[in-house]
Each structure stands twice: as structure tokens, then as C-alpha cells.
Design a protein around this motif. Structure first.
Motif, PDB file in Angstrom:
ATOM      1  N   LEU A 149      69.501  60.302  56.314  1.00 15.85           N
ATOM      2  CA  LEU A 149      70.645  61.191  56.442  1.00 15.85           C
ATOM      3  C   LEU A 149      70.208  62.616  56.789  1.00 15.85           C
ATOM      4  CD1 LEU A 149      72.692  59.871  53.388  1.00 15.85           C
ATOM      5  CD2 LEU A 149      72.933  59.263  55.804  1.00 15.85           C
ATOM      6  N   ILE A 150      68.896  62.859  56.710  1.00 17.89           N
ATOM      7  CA  ILE A 150      68.372  64.161  57.119  1.00 17.89           C
ATOM      8  C   ILE A 150      67.341  63.937  58.213  1.00 17.89           C
ATOM      9  CG2 ILE A 150      68.786  65.586  55.074  1.00 17.89           C
ATOM     10  CD1 ILE A 150      66.111  64.713  54.001  1.00 17.89           C
ATOM     11  N   ALA A 151      67.361  64.830  59.200  1.00 18.11           N
ATOM     12  CA  ALA A 151      66.521  64.615  60.380  1.00 18.11           C
ATOM     13  C   ALA A 151      65.043  64.845  60.081  1.00 18.11           C
ATOM     14  CB  ALA A 151      66.977  65.526  61.515  1.00 18.11           C
ATOM     15  N   HIS A 152      64.743  65.836  59.270  1.00 20.15           N
ATOM     16  CA  HIS A 152      63.337  66.178  59.028  1.00 20.15           C
ATOM     17  C   HIS A 152      63.092  66.376  57.541  1.00 20.15           C
ATOM     18  CE1 HIS A 152      62.795  66.561  63.316  1.00 20.15           C
ATOM     19  NE2 HIS A 152      63.847  67.352  63.359  1.00 20.15           N
ATOM     20  N   PRO A 153      62.752  65.313  56.824  1.00 17.55           N
ATOM     21  CA  PRO A 153      62.461  65.469  55.400  1.00 17.55           C
ATOM     22  C   PRO A 153      61.327  66.472  55.183  1.00 17.55           C
ATOM     23  CG  PRO A 153      62.522  63.154  56.030  1.00 17.55           C
ATOM     24  CD  PRO A 153      62.569  63.945  57.296  1.00 17.55           C
ATOM     25  N   ASP A 154      61.471  67.267  54.143  1.00 13.87           N
ATOM     26  CA  ASP A 154      60.445  68.263  53.835  1.00 13.87           C
ATOM     27  C   ASP A 154      59.160  67.579  53.392  1.00 13.87           C
ATOM     28  OD1 ASP A 154      62.038  70.407  54.414  1.00 13.87           O
ATOM     29  OD2 ASP A 154      62.856  70.521  52.384  1.00 13.87           O
ATOM     30  N   PRO A 155      58.053  68.317  53.518  1.00  9.80           N
ATOM     31  CA  PRO A 155      56.802  67.800  52.973  1.00  9.80           C
ATOM     32  C   PRO A 155      56.977  67.498  51.494  1.00  9.80           C
ATOM     33  CG  PRO A 155      56.402  69.766  54.266  1.00  9.80           C
ATOM     34  CD  PRO A 155      57.885  69.609  54.171  1.00  9.80           C
ATOM     35  N   GLY A 156      56.415  66.405  51.078  1.00 12.04           N
ATOM     36  CA  GLY A 156      56.557  66.041  49.681  1.00 12.04           C
ATOM     37  C   GLY A 156      57.614  64.969  49.484  1.00 12.04           C
ATOM     38  N   TRP A 157      58.529  64.876  50.433  1.00  9.01           N
ATOM     39  CA  TRP A 157      59.471  63.760  50.379  1.00  9.01           C
ATOM     40  C   TRP A 157      58.734  62.505  50.812  1.00  9.01           C
ATOM     41  CZ3 TRP A 157      65.199  63.683  50.600  1.00  9.01           C
ATOM     42  CH2 TRP A 157      65.762  64.862  50.107  1.00  9.01           C
ATOM     43  N   PHE A 158      59.176  61.393  50.268  1.00 11.85           N
ATOM     44  CA  PHE A 158      58.661  60.131  50.780  1.00 11.85           C
ATOM     45  C   PHE A 158      59.553  59.721  51.946  1.00 11.85           C
ATOM     46  CE2 PHE A 158      58.449  55.378  50.524  1.00 11.85           C
ATOM     47  CZ  PHE A 158      57.219  55.303  51.136  1.00 11.85           C
TER      48      PHE A 158
ATOM     49  N   ALA B 190      52.057  67.744  53.618  1.00 10.38           N
ATOM     50  CA  ALA B 190      52.069  67.418  52.188  1.00 10.38           C
ATOM     51  C   ALA B 190      50.770  67.844  51.514  1.00 10.38           C
ATOM     52  CB  ALA B 190      52.304  65.927  51.995  1.00 10.38           C
ATOM     53  N   LEU B 191      49.846  68.399  52.314  1.00 11.97           N
ATOM     54  CA  LEU B 191      48.575  68.879  51.759  1.00 11.97           C
ATOM     55  C   LEU B 191      48.556  70.399  51.785  1.00 11.97           C
ATOM     56  CD1 LEU B 191      46.227  66.413  53.686  1.00 11.97           C
ATOM     57  CD2 LEU B 191      46.942  66.227  51.297  1.00 11.97           C
ATOM     58  N   GLU B 192      48.044  70.980  50.717  1.00  9.55           N
ATOM     59  CA  GLU B 192      47.941  72.438  50.638  1.00  9.55           C
ATOM     60  C   GLU B 192      46.458  72.788  50.565  1.00  9.55           C
ATOM     61  OE1 GLU B 192      50.365  74.039  47.477  1.00  9.55           O
ATOM     62  OE2 GLU B 192      48.877  75.605  47.136  1.00  9.55           O
ATOM     63  N   TRP B 193      46.052  73.694  51.432  1.00 11.84           N
ATOM     64  CA  TRP B 193      44.623  74.005  51.536  1.00 11.84           C
ATOM     65  C   TRP B 193      44.369  75.438  51.077  1.00 11.84           C
ATOM     66  CZ3 TRP B 193      41.508  70.060  53.572  1.00 11.84           C
ATOM     67  CH2 TRP B 193      42.183  69.002  54.185  1.00 11.84           C
ATOM     68  N   SER B 194      43.275  75.621  50.373  1.00  9.75           N
ATOM     69  CA  SER B 194      42.868  76.983  50.059  1.00  9.75           C
ATOM     70  C   SER B 194      41.358  77.003  49.899  1.00  9.75           C
ATOM     71  CB  SER B 194      43.542  77.483  48.778  1.00  9.75           C
ATOM     72  OG  SER B 194      42.953  76.880  47.655  1.00  9.75           O
ATOM     73  N   HIS B 197      40.640  76.454  46.005  1.00 12.23           N
ATOM     74  CA  HIS B 197      40.890  75.177  45.333  1.00 12.23           C
ATOM     75  C   HIS B 197      40.669  73.965  46.226  1.00 12.23           C
ATOM     76  CE1 HIS B 197      42.442  77.352  41.917  1.00 12.23           C
ATOM     77  NE2 HIS B 197      43.294  78.004  42.684  1.00 12.23           N
ATOM     78  N   GLY B 198      40.259  74.192  47.465  1.00  8.93           N
ATOM     79  CA  GLY B 198      40.095  73.050  48.360  1.00  8.93           C
ATOM     80  C   GLY B 198      41.445  72.522  48.800  1.00  8.93           C
ATOM     81  N   CYS B 199      41.659  71.239  48.577  1.00  9.05           N
ATOM     82  CA  CYS B 199      42.892  70.599  49.043  1.00  9.05           C
ATOM     83  C   CYS B 199      43.673  70.038  47.855  1.00  9.05           C
ATOM     84  CB  CYS B 199      42.522  69.480  50.015  1.00  9.05           C
ATOM     85  SG  CYS B 199      43.923  68.596  50.686  1.00  9.05           S
ATOM     86  N   LYS B 200      44.989  70.302  47.874  1.00 10.44           N
ATOM     87  CA  LYS B 200      45.853  69.799  46.803  1.00 10.44           C
ATOM     88  C   LYS B 200      47.089  69.138  47.409  1.00 10.44           C
ATOM     89  CE  LYS B 200      44.942  73.150  43.132  1.00 10.44           C
ATOM     90  NZ  LYS B 200      45.572  74.201  42.302  1.00 10.44           N
ATOM     91  N   LEU B 201      47.715  68.280  46.611  1.00  9.43           N
ATOM     92  CA  LEU B 201      49.001  67.723  47.020  1.00  9.43           C
ATOM     93  C   LEU B 201      50.090  68.750  46.736  1.00  9.43           C
ATOM     94  CD1 LEU B 201      48.848  64.055  45.667  1.00  9.43           C
ATOM     95  CD2 LEU B 201      48.762  64.775  48.047  1.00  9.43           C
ATOM     96  N   VAL B 202      50.961  68.965  47.723  1.00  4.71           N
ATOM     97  CA  VAL B 202      52.039  69.942  47.557  1.00  4.71           C
ATOM     98  C   VAL B 202      52.955  69.544  46.402  1.00  4.71           C
ATOM     99  CG1 VAL B 202      54.138  70.837  48.658  1.00  4.71           C
ATOM    100  CG2 VAL B 202      52.013  70.699  49.957  1.00  4.71           C
ATOM    101  N   THR B 203      53.230  68.253  46.277  1.00  3.67           N
ATOM    102  CA  THR B 203      54.241  67.816  45.306  1.00  3.67           C
ATOM    103  C   THR B 203      53.848  68.058  43.859  1.00  3.67           C
ATOM    104  OG1 THR B 203      53.262  65.654  45.598  1.00  3.67           O
ATOM    105  CG2 THR B 203      55.439  66.012  46.564  1.00  3.67           C
ATOM    106  N   ASN B 204      52.570  67.855  43.539  1.00  2.85           N
ATOM    107  CA  ASN B 204      52.213  67.908  42.119  1.00  2.85           C
ATOM    108  C   ASN B 204      50.949  68.702  41.823  1.00  2.85           C
ATOM    109  OD1 ASN B 204      50.221  66.215  43.055  1.00  2.85           O
ATOM    110  ND2 ASN B 204      51.250  64.353  42.350  1.00  2.85           N
ATOM    111  N   GLY B 205      50.386  69.314  42.856  1.00  7.12           N
ATOM    112  CA  GLY B 205      49.227  70.177  42.630  1.00  7.12           C
ATOM    113  C   GLY B 205      47.939  69.440  42.319  1.00  7.12           C
TER     114      GLY B 205
END
Lengths: 262, 386
Positions: A149-158, B190-194, B197-205
Motif C-alpha cells: 500500500l506504500i510505494a517505498h517502504p522506509d529502511p527497516g521495514w520488512f 537498513a545499515l548505518e555506518w560510522s 561503531h562500524g556497521c549497525k542495523l538501523v532498526t535495533n542498533g
């Protein structure tokens, strides 16, 4: 019932249509899905037409409702759900990921297919006792929300958006071998989804008659002629696939985006 | 296979693509293929390293500019990065009247790990006198475990492609079996770089210890820059598997480099002649196969002699208009084997993991091109025949 038993019920070995049941959702069934005891399906009287296959392209679990309603009339429901429900590695842990704090947050998915999983489990008992004939014509059940339902899910979405292709269905030749000459598309909208349109066009080209019907309404499918997509639509589809959406497993729909890993 | 092994695509149209029977090779032939694969892997990495320093080579074999530019930043870090890499390839072999022939290397995101590992185990009990070759998935798991024994592994694949999803789910279950925590991600954003800290997952750090990239490198480069895809090329902080340098040998024009480098005798002896499409003689097209540079499952492999005249002209015209996107490979005839489905043409894809042979993914096609509707079969080895 176990997940294996539920899968066997939805994929009976006696039916020629069972090979087209998609196993994806069944491989993710969780305890809470299996425990779904009550899933109510409203009645819908549809005449059994042995020369007719039905494609129900409706949102979420409504496809399961239609499949079960039609199984009461003698059809066999065939789930064609291609999306994975979640990303987390432990299925029983679904819906919860940790946010970096101690607060659990729901996993965000582009297409919520969990209700479909519950419905598949909650209706399995009725399907198991339905005594469906080996010659029952098929009802292919699709989720019309599959493209999200959304064109571009944000990073972190599955991002579990999915699509269908001609290879997800039997060919017109196979249909004819089993006495099917007509396809009825059951959906709310008169506009046919782009990737399903390609499937219908392929069948129509091979001589299958196509008709359209609104769900839950008096059964009176009206014949339709599926028109090919315009150049603009095809270009849009191309852009969608080329830049971050998806491609076709066989390079279909113009074959502009290369297919999967070798 | 459906529920236990994440194998969801066993039906393609009207066709069941799981073979009823295994393909059996005498151990002598299997050892020959294993040796070939190891030699080819060695020559491939050597040629890649030469090409990484030579942008002329990259443009010659059709590596897109965006990839070349991203690869350029890797040059200075090679010695450091090589020690932190795991590298997987799959070489596709075909039996011909004159012996084995290799059609290509699947160097970037080779598939077939589950099929190559589990089918043989499921079939072998019915053929007790035959042996299973090594499991490619086990070899993959051991290689990744060495690099990512602590921290979280991110498994990256493109959204919407169920066949790729099957592969990363397979990798995920292999890692879970080794007690390695992992997550599936669908975008490099979905990856955060610094640097700290190197590389982390955006969702949960969570700190990421390795990225398993099952996302074609040419697709990565088509993503918007703000997704951070270039980090996967530049990083020396964590291993990216497969490393993005694989884009070089993934090009189907890669064999054209054999004329530039003498150090690839195995490739030269096993691969049919390849040419730039502009160099094929007009009257001779029926002897050539045209392949798009970055095609993966046979959809853009055209046997000119088997095409209708109009289609043949269209493909040839397209290849000559964009020669750097195509290669012409001399046509060869795979020998058919008799099966219960009639004559089928085998393709034995031998995996290598860090240069060592590691099992095979076998497909049987009803034509000369191994396409996405090919039947998948287990490989079993007959050790009694020498």
C-alpha cells in the motif's frame, strides 16, 4: 493440527491443481496461527461450473473466505500467496523486534499477511471435511494488496511485496486438458492489476474466455476482453522494477530487468 | 522441501522442476570437475585482481561505469580486505562429445545452495550404493562462521524476488544452526555506518559483523545514492560476502580478457571461444550464442541458429548496437542423457568456497540453454567405478 497437516489439507494429493498451491505462508505458521479455531466465512452461493476456473484477487484474508465459500459449492481453493510474512528468524517471536532500548516494537512489514495465515488455519478443519471431488474446478486465491500500500517502504521495514507471473498458474493448455475453458476474475475493482493482467492476457491469447465478477454479489460474471497495457503503463512498470521494486522470475513483462541470482 | 527447506518454487507453470532421479557421476569424473573448478576459481580471482587495477579492462568487458567507479576505491585496500573475505563461485559444466566444457562462472550471487545440499541427502537413502558429494551449504556456513563468529550477520536481498528470498532464508537457517544471530534486510539503507561503531542495523542498533549480499551488484548500483550502497564497496570494517569485485567476472564478457592475460590456461581449455559481437562474421551467426553481459538464468541467452529469422535479426542488431552489453560465445552441443522425461541436457554447477570445490547444483534442461524452468536434480557419486 500441525502445520504439516494444515498444508496437506490445502494441498490434497488427489487434485490436479495442488501443484500450484504456494507453500510460502505454510512454512511460517506459528503456534498462534495453528490455534486459530474460529474463522467465520459468510455464505456465497455460486453455481458449480465445471468448465470454469476462478481467480479471486481480493485484499488480505478475504481470498480465503471466498475460497472456502466456493468450496461449499464444489470448487477447490488454491492459495497463491507469495509473500513471506516477517523477517525475524524465530517465527514464534514474530511482531516483536527490539528497538535498541528495552522497549519491544512491532516489526513493520509492507504487506500484512498474518491474517491470511490465521484464516488458512482457521478454515482448515472445514476444508478437511468438505469432501471435494477430484474433478473440482480451482479457485486461485490472491492478495490484491501484494504490491503493497506504500510505494517505498522506509529502511527497516520488512519489504515483502510480491507479484504473480504466468508461471504461478497452469497454462491454457493444462486448463483445457482438464475441461476448463473459462476464467472468472473475482475482484472489487474493474481495473485489473498490472501483473495479473499479463497472466490473463496470456490465457486470453490461448483462447480462454475471461469474465469478471464482484465478490459476494449475485453470481453473474460479465465477459470482458483484457486489453494490453499502454506504452505508458509498460514504461511505468519498467521503471518500477528497474529502480527498487521488482522483476519477473522469467524476465517477463517486457523482460527489461534481469532475473534472479544464477 | 517446501516446509523444511525454504524451497517454494518446485512448480514452474505446468512443470514440476524437481527431478525424479539423481544424476550420477563416476568418482573419477567428479574429481576432474572439482579440480577444474578449483583451477578456474584461482584463475578468476587472479584476473579480477588485474582488472581491478585496469579500468580499461573493466570498460572492455562491459562493467557499468557506476560499478567501475565504486570498485576504484577498493584498490588501496586489497591486501587488508583479501584476508577478510569469503568468496563463493559456481562454475557451470556441460558434457560434450569432446569432453567437459564450462559455459560461465556465476560469480556474483550464485544460487542453488539448498538444492545442492539437501536434494542429495533426501535421495541418497534410495540409492545406498552411491555417495553424496560435499554439501555446499555446509562449506558456505563454515566459511562465514570464521569471519562472523561474533556480532550480527545481515542478509541482504532485493525485495519482491521470492527466489532470492529462498536463498537468504536458507543462509539464515544455516547461520542459526551455527548459533550465529542474523537478520534479513531488503535495502542497504537498513545499515548505518560510522567510523566509531562500524556497521549497525538501523532498526535495533545491533552491531553487524558481516553482510551476506545476495543482491546483484548491478542492481545495487541502480539504487539511489542515499541508500548507502557504496558503503558495501568501500568498507574495510566488515566483510561483505560476496565481495563486490565479483562484478568483474560476473560479466559474460569476462572471457574476452583471456586474450589479454596468459595466466588462465584452464579457462582457455574449457570455455568455448568468445568474441565481441562486432567480430563475429555475418555469415557465421548460426554458430554463435549471444549472451547479455549481466544475465543470470538464461533469459538473455540466445542460440542464434535456433531463433526464427526475424528474432535472430533483432537480437543480432541489438548486440551490435550495444556491443559492450553482449558477448558472442561459440555454440557447443551438450550431450543429452536419457531420463523418464525424455532426453535432457545436464549442467553441473560446481561450487567453490574460498577456492576449494564444495559440491554441486545440477540442472537438466529440455533444450541446449539452461533456463529458469530447468529441472533440478541431486548429484550422487559412484565410487565403485574408477
Amino acid at each position: 493440527m500441525t502445520g504439516d497437516e494444515i498444508y496437506e489439507i490445502w494441498r490434497p494429493s488427489a487434485s490436479p491443481w495442488s501443484p500450484w498451491v504456494k507453500p510460502v505462508l505454510f512454512s511460517f505458521l506459528r503456534e498462534q496461527d495453528l490455534a486459530t479455531a474460529n474463522y467465520s466465512v459468510p455464505p456465497w452461493r455460486v453455481p458449480l461450473e465445471l468448465d470454469t476456473a476462478i481467480v479471486a484477487d481480493v485484499p488480505g484474508a478475504e481470498g480465503v473466505s471466498i475460497g472456502i465459500a466456493l468450496c461449499r459449492d464444489g470448487y477447490i481453493p488454491i492459495p497463491v500467496y507469495n509473500a513471506c510474512p516477517f523477517a525475524t528468524p524465530i517465527p514464534d517471536f514474530v511482531s516483536i523486534v527490539h528497538s535498541g532500548t528495552d522497549t519491544p516494537v512491532p516489526e513493520r512489514v509492507a504487506v500484512d499477511v498474518l491474517p491470511i495465515m490465521s484464516a488458512l488455519c482457521g478454515t482448515a478443519q472445514e476444508l478437511a471435511t468438505a469432501n471435494i471431488s477430484g474433478s473440482a474446478p480451482p479457485v486461485f486465491m490472491l492478495d490484491s494488496n501484494r504490491r503493497g500500500l506504500i510505494a517505498h517502504p522506509d529502511p527497516g521495514w520488512f519489504d515483502n511485496r510480491s507479484f504473480v507471473t504466468v508461471t504461478d498458474f497452469p497454462s491454457a493448455q493444462f486448463f483445457r486438458q482438464h475441461g476448463i475453458s473459462k476464467i472468472v476474475l473475482v475482484q472489487e475493482s474493474s481495473k485489473v492489476d498490472g501483473n495479473l493482467k499479463e497472466v490473463l492476457l496470456a490465457w486470453q491469447k490461448e483462447g480462454m474466455a475471461i469474465a469478471q465478477q464482484e465478490p459476494w454479489e449475485l453470481w453473474a460474471p460479465r465477459p470482458v476482453k483484457i486489453e494490453g497495457s499502454s506504452i505508458f503503463s509498460r514504461a511505468w512498470e519498467w521503471l518500477n522494477r528497474a529502480f527498487g521494486y521488482r522483476r519477473n522470475a522469467l524476465g517477463g513483462f517486457g523482460g527489461v530487468v534481469p532475473p534472479s541470482g544464477g | 522441501m517446501h516446509l523444511r527447506y525454504n524451497k517454494w518454487d518446485t512448480q514452474v507453470g505446468d512443470k514440476n522442476v524437481l527431478s525424479e532421479h539423481p544424476v550420477v557421476l563416476p568418482i573419477r569424473e567428479w574429481n576432474v570437475l572439482r579440480s577444474f573448478a578449483e583451477l578456474l576459481a584461482s584463475e578468476t580471482t587472479f584476473l579480477e585482481s588485474i582488472s581491478l587495477d585496469t579500468s580499461r579492462f573493466q570498460s572492455f568487458i562491459g562493467v557499468p561505469r557506476a560499478i567501475s567507479e565504486a570498485l576504484a576505491s577498493q584498490e588501496q585496500r586489497q591486501p587488508e580486505m583479501n584476508s577478510r573475505r569469503a568468496r563463493m563461485m559456481r562454475f557451470d559444466f556441460h558434457p560434450t562429445a569432446s569432453g567437459w566444457c564450462v559455459s560461465e562462472v556465476n560469480s556474483d550471487v550464485p544460487g542453488g545452495w539448498r538444492e545442492g545440499s539437501s536434494l542429495q541427502q533426501l535421495y541418497q537413502p534410495f540409492y545406498k550404493v552411491l555417495d553424496c558429494p560435499e554439501s555446499p551449504l555446509d562449506a558456505w556456513g563454515r566459511a562465514v562462521e570464521l569471519l562472523a563468529h561474533e556480532g550480527h550477520v545481515a542478509l541482504l536481498s532485493a525485495p519482491g524476488y521470492l527466489e532470492d528470498e529462498q536463498v537468504v532464508r536458507t543462509f539464515m537457517s544455516e547461520l542459526q544452526g551455527r548459533q550465529i544471530p542474523c537478520s534479513i534486510i531488503k535495502t542497504p539503507a537498513a545499515l548505518e555506518w560510522s567510523s566509531e561503531h562500524g556497521c549497525k542495523l538501523v532498526t535495533n542498533g545491533r552491531r553487524v559483523s558481516a553482510v551476506i549480499r545476495f543482491y546483484q551488484v548491478e542492481w545495487l548500483c541502480a539504487l539511489p545514492e542515499d541508500t548507502g550502497w557504496k558503503k558495501l564497496f568501500h568498507t574495510s570494517a566488515i566483510p561483505v560476502i560476496n565481495p563486490t569485485v565479483s562484478a568483474i567476472s560476473e560479466s559474460k564478457r569476462f572471457p574476452l580478457l583471456f586474450n589479454e592475460a596468459m595466466e588462465c590456461p584452464t579457462w582457455r581449455s574449457l570455455m568455448p571461444e568468445c568474441r565481441d559481437p562486432r567480430e563475429a562474421a555475418a555469415a557465421d551467426w548460426d554458430q554463435w550464442v549471444l549472451k547479455a553481459c549481466y544475465s543470470n538464468t538464461g533469459d538473455q541467452v540466445h542460440i542464434c541458429g535456433a531463433l526464427a529469422q526475424k528474432e535472430k535479426q533483432r537480437v543480432i542488431k541489438e548486440a551490435q548496437r550495444h556491443p559492450l552489453r553482449w558477448v558472442a560465445q561459440r555454440r557447443f552441443e551438450t550431450r543429452a542423457v536419457e531420463t523418464c522425461r525424455g532426453p535432457m541436457y545436464p549442467c553441473i554447477g560446481v561450487f567453490t568456497v574460498n577456492g576449494r570445490a564444495a559440491g554441486a547444483y545440477v540442472r537438466l534442461s529440455d533444450g541446449q540453454v539452461t533456463g529458469s524452468s530447468a529441472v533440478e536434480a541431486p548429484l550422487l557419486i559412484d565410487s565403485s567405478v574408477t
